[in-house]
Every structure is written in C-alpha cells, then in structure tokens.
Design a protein around this motif. Structure first.
Motif, PDB file in Angstrom:
ATOM      1  N   ARG A 101      41.912  65.039 -15.495  1.00 49.08           N
ATOM      2  CA  ARG A 101      42.525  65.273 -14.318  1.00 49.08           C
ATOM      3  C   ARG A 101      42.580  64.750 -13.331  1.00 49.08           C
ATOM      4  O   ARG A 101      44.129  64.852 -13.072  1.00 49.08           O
ATOM      5  CB  ARG A 101      41.297  66.920 -13.864  1.00 49.08           C
ATOM      6  N   SER A 102      42.494  63.562 -12.994  1.00 52.74           N
ATOM      7  CA  SER A 102      43.374  62.424 -12.599  1.00 52.74           C
ATOM      8  C   SER A 102      44.709  61.272 -12.867  1.00 52.74           C
ATOM      9  O   SER A 102      44.716  60.927 -11.949  1.00 52.74           O
ATOM     10  CB  SER A 102      42.354  61.613 -11.322  1.00 52.74           C
ATOM     11  N   SER A 103      44.876  61.834 -14.308  1.00 48.87           N
ATOM     12  CA  SER A 103      45.641  61.645 -15.231  1.00 48.87           C
ATOM     13  C   SER A 103      45.534  59.453 -14.222  1.00 48.87           C
ATOM     14  O   SER A 103      46.460  59.131 -14.873  1.00 48.87           O
ATOM     15  CB  SER A 103      46.916  61.313 -14.075  1.00 48.87           C
ATOM     16  N   ARG A 104      43.905  59.688 -15.094  1.00 48.77           N
ATOM     17  CA  ARG A 104      43.771  57.891 -15.052  1.00 48.77           C
ATOM     18  C   ARG A 104      43.727  57.276 -16.089  1.00 48.77           C
ATOM     19  O   ARG A 104      43.516  56.168 -16.358  1.00 48.77           O
ATOM     20  CB  ARG A 104      42.254  57.741 -14.578  1.00 48.77           C
ATOM     21  N   LYS A 105      43.599  57.785 -17.937  1.00 47.81           N
ATOM     22  CA  LYS A 105      43.929  57.644 -19.237  1.00 47.81           C
ATOM     23  C   LYS A 105      44.987  58.932 -19.487  1.00 47.81           C
ATOM     24  O   LYS A 105      45.792  59.803 -18.657  1.00 47.81           O
ATOM     25  CB  LYS A 105      42.487  58.106 -19.573  1.00 47.81           C
ATOM     26  N   GLY A 106      45.468  58.479 -20.409  1.00 46.00           N
ATOM     27  CA  GLY A 106      46.265  58.636 -21.026  1.00 46.00           C
ATOM     28  C   GLY A 106      47.213  57.892 -21.953  1.00 46.00           C
ATOM     29  O   GLY A 106      47.401  56.680 -22.462  1.00 46.00           O
ATOM     30  N   LEU A 107      48.103  58.705 -21.932  1.00 47.83           N
ATOM     31  CA  LEU A 107      49.119  57.858 -23.001  1.00 47.83           C
ATOM     32  C   LEU A 107      50.812  57.998 -22.726  1.00 47.83           C
ATOM     33  O   LEU A 107      51.075  59.347 -22.103  1.00 47.83           O
ATOM     34  CB  LEU A 107      49.433  58.012 -24.656  1.00 47.83           C
ATOM     35  N   ILE A 108      51.474  57.243 -22.239  1.00 50.50           N
ATOM     36  CA  ILE A 108      53.187  57.819 -21.633  1.00 50.50           C
ATOM     37  C   ILE A 108      53.995  56.629 -22.446  1.00 50.50           C
ATOM     38  O   ILE A 108      53.981  55.652 -23.141  1.00 50.50           O
ATOM     39  CB  ILE A 108      54.073  57.001 -20.611  1.00 50.50           C
ATOM     40  N   ARG A 109      54.911  57.714 -23.522  1.00 51.76           N
ATOM     41  CA  ARG A 109      55.593  57.122 -24.650  1.00 51.76           C
ATOM     42  C   ARG A 109      57.384  57.179 -24.207  1.00 51.76           C
ATOM     43  O   ARG A 109      57.501  57.921 -23.495  1.00 51.76           O
ATOM     44  CB  ARG A 109      55.781  58.103 -26.146  1.00 51.76           C
ATOM     45  N   LEU A 110      57.704  55.827 -23.726  1.00 50.75           N
ATOM     46  CA  LEU A 110      58.597  55.638 -22.901  1.00 50.75           C
ATOM     47  C   LEU A 110      59.890  55.343 -24.363  1.00 50.75           C
ATOM     48  O   LEU A 110      59.708  53.902 -24.932  1.00 50.75           O
ATOM     49  CB  LEU A 110      58.434  54.426 -21.784  1.00 50.75           C
ATOM     50  N   GLY A 111      61.262  55.428 -24.340  1.00 49.15           N
ATOM     51  CA  GLY A 111      62.188  54.366 -25.081  1.00 49.15           C
ATOM     52  C   GLY A 111      63.300  54.071 -24.564  1.00 49.15           C
ATOM     53  O   GLY A 111      63.577  54.702 -22.862  1.00 49.15           O
ATOM     54  N   THR A 112      64.251  52.792 -25.026  1.00 50.75           N
ATOM     55  CA  THR A 112      65.180  52.958 -24.208  1.00 50.75           C
ATOM     56  C   THR A 112      66.457  52.244 -25.542  1.00 50.75           C
ATOM     57  O   THR A 112      65.721  51.746 -27.280  1.00 50.75           O
ATOM     58  CB  THR A 112      64.578  52.037 -23.185  1.00 50.75           C
ATOM     59  N   THR A 113      66.901  51.314 -24.986  1.00 49.84           N
ATOM     60  CA  THR A 113      67.754  50.863 -25.993  1.00 49.84           C
ATOM     61  C   THR A 113      67.540  49.637 -26.403  1.00 49.84           C
ATOM     62  O   THR A 113      66.923  49.069 -25.753  1.00 49.84           O
ATOM     63  CB  THR A 113      69.230  51.286 -25.424  1.00 49.84           C
ATOM     64  N   GLU A 114      67.614  48.406 -26.711  1.00 51.93           N
ATOM     65  CA  GLU A 114      67.297  47.540 -27.486  1.00 51.93           C
ATOM     66  C   GLU A 114      68.033  46.711 -26.643  1.00 51.93           C
ATOM     67  O   GLU A 114      67.289  45.765 -25.605  1.00 51.93           O
ATOM     68  CB  GLU A 114      68.247  46.503 -29.056  1.00 51.93           C
ATOM     69  N   GLY A 115      69.466  46.348 -25.700  1.00 52.78           N
ATOM     70  CA  GLY A 115      69.770  45.623 -25.002  1.00 52.78           C
ATOM     71  C   GLY A 115      68.102  45.568 -23.484  1.00 52.78           C
ATOM     72  O   GLY A 115      68.340  45.017 -23.139  1.00 52.78           O
ATOM     73  N   ARG A 116      68.050  46.936 -23.213  1.00 55.40           N
ATOM     74  CA  ARG A 116      68.003  47.241 -22.304  1.00 55.40           C
ATOM     75  C   ARG A 116      66.102  47.116 -22.415  1.00 55.40           C
ATOM     76  O   ARG A 116      65.685  46.862 -21.675  1.00 55.40           O
ATOM     77  CB  ARG A 116      67.990  48.830 -21.837  1.00 55.40           C
ATOM     78  N   TYR A 117      65.949  47.302 -22.637  1.00 56.77           N
ATOM     79  CA  TYR A 117      64.709  47.092 -23.371  1.00 56.77           C
ATOM     80  C   TYR A 117      64.081  45.871 -23.491  1.00 56.77           C
ATOM     81  O   TYR A 117      63.115  44.683 -23.249  1.00 56.77           O
ATOM     82  CB  TYR A 117      64.021  47.088 -25.175  1.00 56.77           C
TER      83      TYR A 117
END
Length: 213
Positions: free
Chosen positions: A5-21
């Motif tokens: 409920r308080s978003s203290r645990k979980g998973l965020i899936r983030l993507g970007t391009t290779e150079g920005r990575y």
C-alpha cells in the motif's frame, strides 16, 4: 500488505538506449537504492523501437529515450532535456588540421564552427538509423557539406575515446558533456574540445515515456 500500500517494496522496470545506459544508470541505481532500499530497479537497454514495443506490451514500466522518433497515442511522455549536438576534436587534431590558426582557433570555434571547414577531417559517427545521425545528415545535405566517415559505432563513449586518441573527430549530445569533462580531468594530455555547430537549430527531445494511465 502495508508495504504494498505504501509502495515501500516492489519492482520498477526501466529501459533506455545503450549510450544513455552508460551515462545515467550507474549513478541512478546507487542513488535509487539509498532512497528505496526495498524496491528493485530492473534496468535494461535496447534501441528506441524495441523500448517502445516493450512499453506497449507492458514489459517495461518506464523508458528514457529520444522522443523525436516516437509518435503513439497509447503513450504519455514528459520531456526531460532538449539536447543540442556538438562537434568534438582533440587538441592534436586541431593543431594538425588548422596549423595556421592553432591555438587561436579554439577560441574562434567556441562561438560555433562551420562544418564546411571540417571536410578534410575524418569522423567517427553514429549509425544512420539513430537520431543524432539523422539530424546531422539533414544539416549536411541542406548545406552541401560532405564529411569523411571512417567508422560507424553506436557506443558514443567509444567515439570520445577514439577522438582522444586522435583517430577521428566525433559528435556528442548535451548529456555527454560531463563525460567529456571527466575524460579531460583524468587525462589532460588528451584534451578534448567541444564546439557548437553554427546554424544547427534542431534539438533532440530526451523524454520519459510510459503507457497512458
């Protein structure tokens, strides 16, 4: 349940391009972990089209990419940075190709370079399907300028390393300026100069993109 409920645990899936990575992710991951120690940040890189497809398929939650090539009614975007394109040359290359004007040319070029004067200089460039190359090619074609491309590579940090070794000049977006500054500090004998390009008004919209809702 309280953690969820308080978003203290979980998973965020983030993507970007290779150079920005390479530029963004090392600092981002370490800072994110301090702020949210129980949230897993799963970071991936791919090209812009692949990242867009993964967001639409709900395989990624957020992507950081060049929005100039994205137009989809199922996506929301927030512009983070309007980037300009710069030309990068080492001191040694400036002295070699502008012997009568060096070192004064460093100050002159800081006001903006005319790429017509750079047609005898070899360049390493991004591949043609990438936004930096598209903007550059459109600019050159409109002015009848032909630059010598010795090699095409997608990893822009490798471009700067090759420029520091006097292999070829290169180009960079605004986001990569701190990387070049760090390179100059760590190896002042291979100093890189970054100059704006006269008459190049096109910018790159670097954005955070998510599914609508």
């Amino acid at each position: 349940l309280d953690d969820i409920r308080s978003s203290r645990k979980g998973l965020i899936r983030l993507g970007t391009t290779e150079g920005r990575y390479r530029v963004l992710i090392p600092d981002l991951i370490s800072e994110f972990q301090l702020l949210y120690p129980d949230v897993v940040l799963d970071v991936q890189y791919a090209n812009t089209q692949q990242l867009t497809d993964r967001v639409l398929k709900n395989e990624l939650d957020l992507v950081l990419l060049n929005q100039n090539t994205i137009d989809h009614n199922q996506l929301d975007s927030q512009t983070l940075l309007n980037e300009r394109l710069y030309v990068v040359l080492s001191d040694h290359m400036l002295e070699r190709y502008f012997p009568d004007r060096y070192p004064q040319c460093r100050q002159d070029f800081a006001q903006g370079v005319d790429l017509a004067e750079f047609q005898s200089i070899p360049f390493v460039m991004n591949r043609r399907q990438f936004n930096s190359r598209t903007i550059l090619d459109n600019y050159l074609q409109a002015r009848g300028i032909h630059l010598q491309c010795l090699m095409e590579l997608t990893q822009l940090d490798i471009h700067f390393m090759m420029t520091a070794r006097d292999y070829a000049a290169s180009f960079c977006w605004s986001m990569y300026l701190p990387t070049i500054h760090q390179m100059n500090q760590s190896d002042p004998d291979r100093h890189l100069n970054v100059f704006p390009i006269r008459g190049l008004d096109a910018t790159n919209r670097f954005s955070l993109v998510t599914l609508k809702g």
